[in-house]
Scaffold this motif. Structure first.
Motif, PDB file in Angstrom:
ATOM      1  N   PHE A   7       0.961  -1.065  -0.117  1.00 34.79           N
ATOM      2  CA  PHE A   7       0.114  -0.136  -0.014  1.00 34.79           C
ATOM      3  C   PHE A   7       0.960   1.316   0.030  1.00 34.79           C
ATOM      4  O   PHE A   7       0.689   2.040  -0.966  1.00 34.79           O
ATOM      5  CB  PHE A   7      -0.821  -0.060   1.174  1.00 34.79           C
ATOM      6  CG  PHE A   7      -1.986   0.915   1.189  1.00 34.79           C
ATOM      7  CD1 PHE A   7      -2.531   1.436   0.136  1.00 34.79           C
ATOM      8  CD2 PHE A   7      -2.539   1.429   2.341  1.00 34.79           C
ATOM      9  CE1 PHE A   7      -3.500   2.483   0.086  1.00 34.79           C
ATOM     10  CE2 PHE A   7      -3.665   2.477   2.587  1.00 34.79           C
ATOM     11  CZ  PHE A   7      -4.050   3.084   1.201  1.00 34.79           C
ATOM     12  N   PRO A   8       1.640   1.351   0.872  1.00 37.73           N
ATOM     13  CA  PRO A   8       2.634   2.642   0.661  1.00 37.73           C
ATOM     14  C   PRO A   8       3.473   2.838  -0.313  1.00 37.73           C
ATOM     15  O   PRO A   8       3.543   3.827  -0.785  1.00 37.73           O
ATOM     16  CB  PRO A   8       3.438   2.570   2.108  1.00 37.73           C
ATOM     17  CG  PRO A   8       3.395   1.306   2.696  1.00 37.73           C
ATOM     18  CD  PRO A   8       1.979   0.637   2.267  1.00 37.73           C
ATOM     19  N   ALA A   9       4.073   1.639  -0.651  1.00 37.23           N
ATOM     20  CA  ALA A   9       4.955   1.780  -1.893  1.00 37.23           C
ATOM     21  C   ALA A   9       4.217   2.187  -3.094  1.00 37.23           C
ATOM     22  O   ALA A   9       4.907   3.162  -3.620  1.00 37.23           O
ATOM     23  CB  ALA A   9       5.687   0.505  -1.922  1.00 37.23           C
ATOM     24  N   ARG A  10       3.073   1.673  -3.368  1.00 43.91           N
ATOM     25  CA  ARG A  10       2.323   2.053  -4.526  1.00 43.91           C
ATOM     26  C   ARG A  10       1.821   3.386  -4.306  1.00 43.91           C
ATOM     27  O   ARG A  10       1.593   3.907  -5.447  1.00 43.91           O
ATOM     28  CB  ARG A  10       1.394   0.985  -4.950  1.00 43.91           C
ATOM     29  CG  ARG A  10       1.846  -0.406  -5.012  1.00 43.91           C
ATOM     30  CD  ARG A  10       0.945  -1.416  -5.601  1.00 43.91           C
ATOM     31  NE  ARG A  10       0.853  -1.069  -7.002  1.00 43.91           N
ATOM     32  CZ  ARG A  10       1.614  -1.544  -7.943  1.00 43.91           C
ATOM     33  NH1 ARG A  10       2.410  -2.182  -7.737  1.00 43.91           N
ATOM     34  NH2 ARG A  10       1.081  -1.106  -9.119  1.00 43.91           N
ATOM     35  N   LEU A  11       1.371   3.828  -3.304  1.00 44.30           N
ATOM     36  CA  LEU A  11       0.973   5.076  -2.993  1.00 44.30           C
ATOM     37  C   LEU A  11       1.901   6.189  -3.382  1.00 44.30           C
ATOM     38  O   LEU A  11       1.899   7.172  -4.246  1.00 44.30           O
ATOM     39  CB  LEU A  11       0.560   5.362  -1.676  1.00 44.30           C
ATOM     40  CG  LEU A  11       0.128   6.531  -1.223  1.00 44.30           C
ATOM     41  CD1 LEU A  11      -1.123   7.237  -1.847  1.00 44.30           C
ATOM     42  CD2 LEU A  11      -0.398   6.751   0.405  1.00 44.30           C
ATOM     43  N   LEU A  12       3.205   5.804  -2.954  1.00 44.86           N
ATOM     44  CA  LEU A  12       4.287   6.742  -3.196  1.00 44.86           C
ATOM     45  C   LEU A  12       4.656   6.821  -4.427  1.00 44.86           C
ATOM     46  O   LEU A  12       4.978   8.020  -5.054  1.00 44.86           O
ATOM     47  CB  LEU A  12       5.590   6.495  -2.199  1.00 44.86           C
ATOM     48  CG  LEU A  12       5.402   6.788  -0.811  1.00 44.86           C
ATOM     49  CD1 LEU A  12       6.310   6.187   0.054  1.00 44.86           C
ATOM     50  CD2 LEU A  12       5.203   8.216  -0.382  1.00 44.86           C
ATOM     51  N   VAL A  13       4.642   5.559  -5.406  1.00 46.47           N
ATOM     52  CA  VAL A  13       5.160   5.859  -6.539  1.00 46.47           C
ATOM     53  C   VAL A  13       4.002   6.583  -7.364  1.00 46.47           C
ATOM     54  O   VAL A  13       4.374   7.160  -8.264  1.00 46.47           O
ATOM     55  CB  VAL A  13       5.135   4.113  -7.163  1.00 46.47           C
ATOM     56  CG1 VAL A  13       5.082   4.097  -8.780  1.00 46.47           C
ATOM     57  CG2 VAL A  13       6.307   3.552  -6.440  1.00 46.47           C
ATOM     58  N   GLY A  14       2.780   6.147  -6.928  1.00 43.47           N
ATOM     59  CA  GLY A  14       1.709   7.111  -7.486  1.00 43.47           C
ATOM     60  C   GLY A  14       1.564   8.483  -7.418  1.00 43.47           C
ATOM     61  O   GLY A  14       1.434   9.251  -8.567  1.00 43.47           O
ATOM     62  N   ILE A  15       2.060   9.229  -6.485  1.00 39.25           N
ATOM     63  CA  ILE A  15       2.107  10.506  -6.115  1.00 39.25           C
ATOM     64  C   ILE A  15       3.391  11.056  -6.862  1.00 39.25           C
ATOM     65  O   ILE A  15       3.538  12.177  -7.072  1.00 39.25           O
ATOM     66  CB  ILE A  15       2.170  10.993  -4.740  1.00 39.25           C
ATOM     67  CG1 ILE A  15       3.321  10.305  -4.294  1.00 39.25           C
ATOM     68  CG2 ILE A  15       0.872  10.677  -4.333  1.00 39.25           C
ATOM     69  CD1 ILE A  15       3.237  11.238  -2.623  1.00 39.25           C
ATOM     70  N   GLY A  16       4.648  10.308  -7.161  1.00 36.83           N
ATOM     71  CA  GLY A  16       5.908  10.712  -7.622  1.00 36.83           C
ATOM     72  C   GLY A  16       6.754  11.219  -6.660  1.00 36.83           C
ATOM     73  O   GLY A  16       6.389  11.571  -5.529  1.00 36.83           O
ATOM     74  N   GLY A  17       7.902  11.265  -6.986  1.00 39.45           N
ATOM     75  CA  GLY A  17       8.960  11.757  -6.036  1.00 39.45           C
ATOM     76  C   GLY A  17       9.213  10.684  -4.892  1.00 39.45           C
ATOM     77  O   GLY A  17       8.947   9.273  -4.930  1.00 39.45           O
ATOM     78  N   GLN A  18       9.715  11.054  -3.633  1.00 37.66           N
ATOM     79  CA  GLN A  18       9.812  10.269  -2.456  1.00 37.66           C
ATOM     80  C   GLN A  18      10.657   9.078  -2.750  1.00 37.66           C
ATOM     81  O   GLN A  18      10.458   8.019  -2.273  1.00 37.66           O
ATOM     82  CB  GLN A  18       8.467   9.946  -2.110  1.00 37.66           C
ATOM     83  CG  GLN A  18       7.442  11.195  -1.565  1.00 37.66           C
ATOM     84  CD  GLN A  18       8.199  11.910  -0.216  1.00 37.66           C
ATOM     85  OE1 GLN A  18       8.611  11.219   0.590  1.00 37.66           O
ATOM     86  NE2 GLN A  18       8.062  13.169  -0.537  1.00 37.66           N
ATOM     87  N   THR A  19      11.562   9.247  -3.611  1.00 37.51           N
ATOM     88  CA  THR A  19      12.255   7.878  -4.015  1.00 37.51           C
ATOM     89  C   THR A  19      13.187   7.345  -2.957  1.00 37.51           C
ATOM     90  O   THR A  19      13.143   6.197  -2.887  1.00 37.51           O
ATOM     91  CB  THR A  19      13.300   8.280  -5.273  1.00 37.51           C
ATOM     92  OG1 THR A  19      14.014   9.549  -4.949  1.00 37.51           O
ATOM     93  CG2 THR A  19      12.531   8.468  -6.761  1.00 37.51           C
ATOM     94  N   ASP A  20      13.537   8.287  -1.764  1.00 34.98           N
ATOM     95  CA  ASP A  20      14.369   7.878  -0.868  1.00 34.98           C
ATOM     96  C   ASP A  20      13.540   6.823   0.178  1.00 34.98           C
ATOM     97  O   ASP A  20      13.882   5.650   0.057  1.00 34.98           O
ATOM     98  CB  ASP A  20      14.779   9.106  -0.067  1.00 34.98           C
ATOM     99  CG  ASP A  20      13.761   9.699   0.680  1.00 34.98           C
ATOM    100  OD1 ASP A  20      12.536  10.064  -0.014  1.00 34.98           O
ATOM    101  OD2 ASP A  20      13.750  10.046   1.845  1.00 34.98           O
TER     102      ASP A  20
END
Lengths: 378, 402
Positions: free
Chosen positions: A97-110
């Motif tokens: 859930f969090p990984a896909r959410l972060l990929v969806g919004i873009g950025g936050q690669t760290d």
């Protein structure tokens, strides 16, 4: 008995499945789970790290996004196996859930990188008591403060909320729009209510009192990413439920073959044979419902959300019945804590509460069906 | 499964739709869309139209005249035919006896029997169940006694569908009364005009006469009309029943057609001045059934795409689909009749049995006739093809070895 019979799997998926099965039997056998639950441990970071080492947290994410490739079907296979194995660690809610959410919004690669490596555990605080799966129904407020924002209000059913290093929180901005906020979990302005969920897994309330957070997404882009990640997470929860149904059948079949009453094995009674046949039929149908939901994850958002909601409504209905029957066929032992079968039913009850229960999701699907009918009529 | 991409399937679907639009006669489609079972002339007539295009036997191997389609193409074809209201073809011939002849028949039997089936020239009827051998089929008592180049058959069959349409009868008879139940049975092909064979209709609850009894009174059948070896008929029957369950058991296309009908009618029917579909309870019931139909349909697609055999758990999946598919057909036809309100209680003549009634005015909406009959017909769905309770025995035995 079902996987080896299943002609659906590719060779690669068979390898993933073998690996996941080995993980369950070697790292998370039921006896070890019992020890953990007796000690009140809802999540073991060592186990979490071992899951990361297997590459599971990067599965289904492209290499550009920091993952290892593979498909969501592969991820579902792991979710199903973990559901069958009654693994406590929240693979779906704190990795997928969090990984896909972060990929969806873009950025936050760290942060994505640290989720994938298992270094950071991230919890998504999205739900509130009256949201019931509507991720846009948000009362927690975010007010500008210095360069960041101040969060106030209550989030419920935050899976991993006690163990997380980082929280992702949805909140409403002063202009009424929605935002996604990031903060370190161990802030004095975040307090907890509740201890754990009914199936021994992690989950509780988080209360934010002037908690300082960083805004990482807002507006439509954030809403779209959140809805997509929710649908992916719900599909994986459904896969876990299919695993729980399969597990119920796998522990119940030998139990009724060995247990003797009236001088014969319980399995010699046709009433029980037919019950097991219906459980197996429901398992087949539930697994197809999940495969169907998976096929809609790339569809336009309204269609995707409706089909996933429909899948949850159906799988929860079938799964609840099958796991109830597992208890029934075990007799009195079925309601004891030391037998595995009851744990499956508790998992079904807990997942039913997540993202809205059966009826809520059925209404969502019904609404979509009606609007499609109206479109077709015009 | 052959490499058929989604795009190719889309093109194929369009090709089938275009063909149906041009070649399916309107009156046939109209009758096909109402609830009554297809008449003989429609079943065979449609088969003949398909044969001209080379599409009459989608499931047959190419060497016997099949079109060489992938499993997915066959499924799309079946679905489009159903949705267009095409009559059901003679499954007894095309789907049940033909595969047995292809697998176990002699070259002479193949040459003689397969082309007329492919071309829609003969109608085949099944002779399996007997008054005291229903779910327990292997306890059948009809006998075949060898006399020179012939067998003399005596006994009775029951529940033969469309018996009055029949030209040829495939049936099971006991050739070794001493052998254990399953071991003494043989598989025969009989011309229904053979002296001593009589067919009597049974009046069904819905008023139709598609079910029949078949009586054999010293019926003489040439040895060349026995399929395969003597006393091995049960093996061929298991093969046939497996095909029946796997390919027709769930009847997924007809489930989808019921859904479409319910939606269409529920928009037109009104309750308290509002369309029925706006009733929340009704809509929710429909949605719940739709979800289950789609999951059954997905299961059928998995079966088709991955090739189902007896060895990979296919037997249980066939039984699972039969049980869940027929239960859904029953729930859907219940809802279908409720959809038309008062007219769900009316008697409508079966216009396939009484063609003179075809253009007569009737009470209620134009889609009302046939729905009640369909509901009653579907009560048999959990009985025919092996009662659902027998299917549950099979599932339990196959999966759990109880």
């Amino acid at each position: 008995m079902f996987e080896e019979a299943s002609p659906d799997l590719t060779d690669e998926q068979r390898m993933i499945l073998d690996g996941a099965n080995r993980f369950v039997t070697e790292i998370c056998p039921f006896e070890k789970r019992r020890e953990a639950t007796k000690a009140g441990v809802t999540l073991d970071r060592t186990v979490w790290g071992q899951m990361a080492e297997l590459g599971w947290f990067g599965l289904g994410l492209s290499e550009e996004a920091g993952g290892f490739g593979g498909t969501l079907e592969d991820v579902a296979l792991i979710a199903e196996t973990l559901g069958r194995g009654q693994v406590l660690e929240p693979f779906t809610m704190c990795a997928v859930f969090p990984a896909r959410l972060l990929v969806g919004i873009g950025g936050q690669t760290d942060l994505i990188e640290k989720i994938v490596s298992g270094e950071k555990l991230v919890a998504v605080a999205h739900s509130e008591p009256d949201a019931r799966g509507d991720v846009t129904r948000i009362a927690v407020t975010a007010s500008p403060e210095g360069g960041g924002f101040r969060l106030d209000g209550l989030k419920s059913l935050v899976v991993g909320g006690d163990h997380a290093d980082v929280l992702l929180v949805t909140a409403r901005l002063p202009d009424g729009s929605l935002g996604l906020f990031r903060l370190a979990r161990h802030s004095e302005s975040v307090t907890t209510e509740g201890t754990r969920l009914a199936d021994w897994t992690s989950g509780l309330d988080l209360r934010f009192t002037s908690a300082i957070a960083e805004r990482i997404a807002s507006g439509d882009a954030m809403a779209h990413a959140l809805a997509a990640a929710r649908d992916e997470a719900v599909t994986m929860l459904c896969a876990e439920c299919v695993g729980a149904m399969d597990g119920t059948i796998q522990v119940t079949a030998p139990y009724i073959s060995e247990r003797r009453q009236f001088g014969v094995p319980l399995s010699s009674f046709q009433a029980l044979q037919h019950r097991m046949a219906d459980m197996a039929a429901d398992l087949t149908i539930a697994r197809s419902a999940v495969l169907r939901a998976l096929s809609f994850l790339g569809a336009p958002s309204a269609e995707r959300a409706a089909q996933v909601a429909g899948c949850k409504a159906l799988v929860q209905r079938l799964g609840r019945w099958t796991t109830q029957q597992g208890i029934q066929l075990h007799g009195g032992y079925g309601i004891t804590e030391e037998y595995q079968v009851g744990q499956y039913h508790k998992r079904l009850l807990v997942t039913d509460a997540m993202f809205g229960s059966r009826d809520v999701n059925l209404s969502r699907y019904t609404g979509h069906m009606l609007s499609r009918m109206m479109e077709a009529a015009q | 499964m052959s490499a058929t991409t989604p795009d190719e399937i889309g093109d194929f679907r369009q090709e089938v739709r275009d063909f149906l639009k041009e070649n399916l006669p309107d009156d046939m489609a109209h009758r096909g869309r109402n609830g009554f079972l297809a008449a003989r002339e429609d079943s065979l007539g449609w088969q003949q139209i398909l044969a001209k295009k080379g599409w009459s036997v989608p499931h047959w191997p190419e060497e016997h005249g099949g079109p060489g389609w992938s499993a997915m193409q066959r499924y799309v074809f079946d679905e489009e035919c159903y949705l267009a209201g095409a009559p059901t073809i003679n499954i007894g011939g095309v789907g049940l006896v033909a595969p047995v002849i292809q697998a176990f028949g002699t070259q002479e039997q193949k040459d003689r029997f397969l082309p007329p089936i492919r071309n829609g020239e003969v109608f085949w009827i099944q002779g399996f169940s007997e008054p005291s051998a229903g779910s327990d089929l292997a306890s059948l008592r009809t006998t075949a006694v060898r006399q020179g180049d012939e067998y003399v058959i005596n006994g009775q069959k029951i529940w033969t569908s469309h018996g009055l349409f029949g030209d040829w009868n495939f049936m099971l008879a006991r050739t070794d009364p001493e052998a254990k139940k399953q071991a003494g049975i043989s598989f025969f092909l009989i011309d229904v005009k053979t002296p001593g064979l009589t067919i009597r209709p049974i009046e069904s609850l819905e008023g139709s006469h598609h079910l029949t009894e078949v009586f054999y009174d010293d019926v003489r059948v040439p040895v060349s009309n026995r399929v395969g070896e003597e006393n091995k008929g049960w093996d061929y029957t298991k093969y046939l029943l497996f095909n029946e369950r796997a390919f027709y058991g769930a009847e997924a296309p007809s489930l989808k057609r019921y859904l479409a009908k319910i939606k269409t009618y529920a928009r037109r029917e009104t309750v308290d001045g509002r369309p029925l579909i706006e009733n929340c309870t009704f809509a929710t019931r429909l949605a719940e059934l739709e979800l289950e139909v789609m999951a059954v349909d997905m299961t059928v697609s998995r079966v088709i795409a991955h090739g189902l055999t007896e060895r990979n758990g296919g037997n249980a999946v066939g039984s699972i689909l039969k049980v869940r598919g027929t239960e859904l057909a029953q729930k859907l036809t219940d809802l279908l009749v409720e959809t038309i309100g008062d007219y769900g209680a009316y008697a409508y003549p079966d216009t396939n049995e009484e063609p003179e009634m075809r253009d007569m005015p009737h009470a209620g909406p134009n889609y009302a006739p046939g729905l009640f009959a369909e509901l009653i017909y579907r009560r048999a769905a959990s009985i025919y093809g092996g009662a659902n309770e027998v299917q549950r025995n099979i599932i339990a035995k196959t999966l759990f070895r109880f």
